[in-house]
Write a protein that holds these residues in place. Structure first.
Motif, mmCIF file in Angstrom:
data_model
loop_
_atom_site.group_PDB
_atom_site.id
_atom_site.type_symbol
_atom_site.label_atom_id
_atom_site.label_comp_id
_atom_site.label_asym_id
_atom_site.label_seq_id
_atom_site.Cartn_x
_atom_site.Cartn_y
_atom_site.Cartn_z
ATOM 1 N N ARG A 119 1.027 -1.183 0.074
ATOM 2 C CA ARG A 119 0.199 0.094 -0.139
ATOM 3 C C ARG A 119 0.856 1.279 -0.011
ATOM 4 O O ARG A 119 1.650 1.468 0.945
ATOM 5 N N GLN B 269 1.821 -5.731 5.278
ATOM 6 C CA GLN B 269 1.147 -6.052 6.585
ATOM 7 C C GLN B 269 -0.010 -7.066 6.324
ATOM 8 O O GLN B 269 -0.633 -7.622 7.153
ATOM 9 N N TYR B 270 -0.224 -7.460 4.953
ATOM 10 C CA TYR B 270 -1.524 -8.245 4.659
ATOM 11 C C TYR B 270 -0.925 -9.519 4.315
ATOM 12 O O TYR B 270 -0.249 -9.826 3.229
ATOM 13 N N ALA B 271 -1.634 -10.752 5.282
ATOM 14 C CA ALA B 271 -1.296 -11.905 4.873
ATOM 15 C C ALA B 271 -2.422 -12.498 3.929
ATOM 16 O O ALA B 271 -3.464 -12.970 4.372
ATOM 17 N N ALA B 272 -2.374 -12.100 2.617
ATOM 18 C CA ALA B 272 -3.427 -12.207 1.742
ATOM 19 C C ALA B 272 -2.878 -13.230 0.866
ATOM 20 O O ALA B 272 -1.906 -12.971 -0.115
ATOM 21 N N THR B 273 -3.541 -14.079 0.576
ATOM 22 C CA THR B 273 -3.059 -15.134 -0.660
ATOM 23 C C THR B 273 -3.483 -14.622 -1.986
ATOM 24 O O THR B 273 -2.485 -14.813 -2.815
ATOM 25 N N ALA B 274 -4.449 -13.794 -2.120
ATOM 26 C CA ALA B 274 -4.829 -13.220 -3.364
ATOM 27 C C ALA B 274 -3.528 -12.271 -3.835
ATOM 28 O O ALA B 274 -3.249 -12.432 -5.010
ATOM 29 N N TYR B 275 -3.256 -11.593 -2.853
ATOM 30 C CA TYR B 275 -1.922 -10.685 -3.231
ATOM 31 C C TYR B 275 -0.783 -11.621 -3.740
ATOM 32 O O TYR B 275 -0.099 -11.535 -4.788
ATOM 33 N N LEU C 259 5.857 -10.844 5.230
ATOM 34 C CA LEU C 259 5.110 -10.085 6.325
ATOM 35 C C LEU C 259 6.185 -9.141 6.737
ATOM 36 O O LEU C 259 7.354 -9.742 7.150
ATOM 37 N N LYS C 260 5.766 -7.981 7.031
ATOM 38 C CA LYS C 260 6.781 -7.290 7.517
ATOM 39 C C LYS C 260 7.271 -7.514 9.141
ATOM 40 O O LYS C 260 8.389 -7.020 9.333
#
Lengths: 221, 441
Positions: free
Chosen positions: A59, A89-95, A114-115
């Motif tokens: 972001r 900061q996003y644990a997102a599989t989509a990204y 992750l950060k």
């Protein structure tokens, strides 16, 4: 490890974190050739410096959506040898999946981390170096989520052994009474198993010939 | 004429005096409606008398003004007092009509007297109220007075023969030439009065009904005005929901850009310190390591919290991706299959996401399901989301605040919620959402 002195372009809009990261990387013998806080500057900096690796946030300005990620994917498409490490900061599989699927001709390394992992300094530097060397590193948290989803999408994998047996007999064209006799169970039990199979295969009542569709799924697998 | 379906109860209690009139004479005369009608006309006459008296003899002293000024005041006064008079009349109507009359005026959406005046002058309802107030000073008193006088006459007929000898009024004269002196004459007059009572009751009720009809015609909100109010309410509800969503997003952004980044910086600094101290094998190294682990724990908690407030993925990738992430974290295995050709408007998107999240939370908490599934399809102008599980069923929308809150949230954007959950399962929750909110089209 300092013998591979990496030239790094860093993109992070939080100033303190950006400066901290530059300090960390330089302390361990790498060189941040550019540190920017905007995704447009990131692309310019890469064009100018041709670094070994890009480390970027997701972001970022100008839109404060997934600008950093989109820039990273664009760079992977444009520079086949460029290694890209996304810090987020996003644990997102989509990204993570989008990143993995981007840049089909890219030979460069890839990372989605992750950060929090920056705190394990030695491990973090290892990740940076291994991505720079062409490796792929995905955050363990994200990998865990990805595996879960894969299991979920293997429809027959979710059937119990009884249900699988029932489905097998259904595929042979047997009626419920036959199936019950063959498995030595009552007919209501068979009916219940079939209902459960339909549910697990996602066949709702509107789907018409659910029995046929279930069997087709079985035969295809 | 009131139309009743044949299978309805034969005599539901009348709601107003017009309905009461249509009953048989026995039913009307034994009911309270003639009395209520009389009261209605009586207080109407009273109001008009007081109002005219105050205008004539009060501080204004209209009767001493020149004729043109009298005319001007007669026109201006209704314009000024039209609204409160109309409000009183609507209230007074309850005497003869159980069904309340709504306020036809729209609430101004801007503050200040000017905006209010501009709105009121432009409204048809204001002018109907003006017209009514004029009628109140000219025609309606005649109706009120007529009714009251009629009843008065009848009462006089019945009472006069008894009162006359004591009051010393002299001989009683009826209809100008009928002199009542003898006992049979007196009895005849009383009988005549009693015989006229039902007719008077009917007339009074009919007058009140006519007057009430007139009040409804002029002072009740028209259909378009009712619709305008409903639209206004719908809009304000959507604005409220939008403001709520915007606030969630702002909190998410602030936490992400503030606390989360600083925490990441702290974790990094602690990491560097830990790395530097590693060779020393001192207490300090151990403490710094512990501090870093704690900070990482806080960061993980914060990440969960922020995702609960507003998931970033929803803004960036829409409902399918965001719901897939919820499913990934759900303790019960969930299969997600949502197909959408285009993005929803943000307000509906947020409702869709939080509805599915809430539904899955319910599955985990109550269903004892082994698997669950979510599907989403476009059907006509709406998005139909289905959440099902193979659990024990028996969920009811009246139970718990969760489902009720969910239904409320869905209703804000004009959607619907359906629940099928027989005991023993399976449970299926259907959420229908419009592609756009009722107001943003």
């Amino acid at each position: 490890m300092a013998n591979t002195r990496l030239r790094i372009v860093l993109a992070e809009d939080a100033v303190l974190l950006r400066e901290g990261l530059v300090e960390l990387l330089e302390r361990f013998g790498h060189r941040a050739v550019a540190a920017v806080g905007d995704s447009r500057d990131l692309i310019k900096a890469v064009e100018e410096h041709r670094p070994d690796i890009v480390v970027t946030d997701v972001r970022m300005p100008p839109d404060f959506n997934d600008d950093g990620l989109r820039s990273a994917m664009e760079l992977r498409g444009r520079y086949p040898d460029l290694a890209v490490l996304v810090l987020t900061q996003y644990a997102a599989t989509a990204y993570a999946c989008e990143l993995l699927e981007s840049g089909e001709h890219s030979r460069g390394g890839l990372g989605y981390l992750l950060k929090d992992r920056i705190g394990g300094v030695a491990e973090f530097l290892e990740v940076v170096e291994s991505v720079a060397a062409g490796g792929t590193v995905i955050d363990p948290e994200v990998v865990r989520l990805m595996l879960r989803r894969r299991q979920m999408n293997e429809p027959l994998g979710r059937l119990t052994s009884r249900e699988r047996a029932v489905l097998g007999l259904m595929a042979e064209g047997r009626m419920n009474a036959d199936i019950a006799a063959a498995l030595h169970v009552s007919q209501p039990t068979v009916a219940k198993s079939i209902g459960s199979i339909f549910l697990k295969l996602g066949l709702s009542e509107g789907d018409g010939h659910r029995r046929v569709l279930a069997v087709l799924t079985f035969l295809r697998s | 004429m009131e139309v009743r379906p044949p299978d309805a109860a034969p005599h539901p209690a009348p709601l107003n005096c017009r309905q009461a009139l249509l009953r048989g004479p026995g039913a009307l005369l034994t009911s309270s409606w003639p009395w209520r009608s009389l009261g209605y006309l009586l207080c109407g006459a009273l109001v008009v008398f007081v109002a005219i008296g105050a205008a004539m003899k009060g501080p204004l002293h209209i009767d001493r003004m020149p004729a043109y000024a009298q005319l001007l005041v007669m026109l201006l006064l209704p314009a000024v007092v039209g609204m409160p008079v109309a409000a009183t009349e609507r209230l007074r109507l309850r005497l003869v009509d159980a069904e309340p009359v709504g306020n036809p005026h729209v609430t101004p959406d801007q503050p200040g007297l000017r905006a209010w005046l501009r709105l009121r002058v432009g409204e048809a309802a204001t002018w109907r109220e003006f017209g009514y107030t004029i009628a109140l000073t000219v025609v309606l008193p005649l109706i009120d007075l007529g009714g009251v006088l009629l009843v008065g006459c009848v009462v006089l007929l019945i009472a006069a023969p008894f009162v006359a000898p004591f009051a010393g009024l002299g001989p009683l004269v009826v209809f100008g030439c009928w002199h009542i002196r003898s006992l049979p004459d007196r009895a005849l007059v009383v009988l005549l009065g009693v015989a006229l009572l039902p007719a008077a009751a009917y007339t009074v009720t009919a007058l009140a009904a006519g007057r009430a009809e007139f009040v409804r015609l002029l002072l009740a909100p028209r259909e378009s005005e009712v619709l305008a109010r409903v639209q206004e309410l719908t809009r304000s509800r959507i604005r409220l929901a939008d403001a709520f969503e915007a606030e969630r997003r702002r909190i998410e952004r602030d936490l992400h850009d503030g606390a989360q980044q600083r925490l990441a910086g702290l974790i990094m600094t602690l990491g560097i310190a830990e790395h530097g101290l590693q060779q020393e094998r001192s207490d300090g190294a151990r403490l710094v390591a512990r501090a870093r682990k704690e900070a990482e724990g806080v960061q993980a908690d914060l990440r969960e919290l922020i995702r609960g407030i507003y998931p970033r993925l929803l803004t960036d990738r829409g409902v399918p991706a965001a719901v897939a992430e919820v499913a990934d974290r759900c303790p019960v295995p969930v299969r997600v299959d949502i197909a959408m050709a285009q993005r929803l408007v943000p307000a509906v998107e947020a409702v869709a996401y939080f509805a599915l999240q809430e539904a899955l939370t319910n599955v985990v908490k109550h269903s004892r399901a082994r698997t669950a599934w979510v599907t989403g399809r476009q059907e006509g102008d709406s998005l139909v989301l289905r959440v099902g599980d193979d659990g024990v069923g028996g969920a009811r929308s009246e139970d718990g605040r969760g489902l009720q809150g969910l239904a409320d949230r869905v209703a804000v954007v004009g959607g619907r919620l359906k629940l099928s959950s027989p005991p023993g399962g399976p449970t299926e929750l259907v959420v229908e959402l419009p592609w756009r909110t009722p107001d943003c089209g």
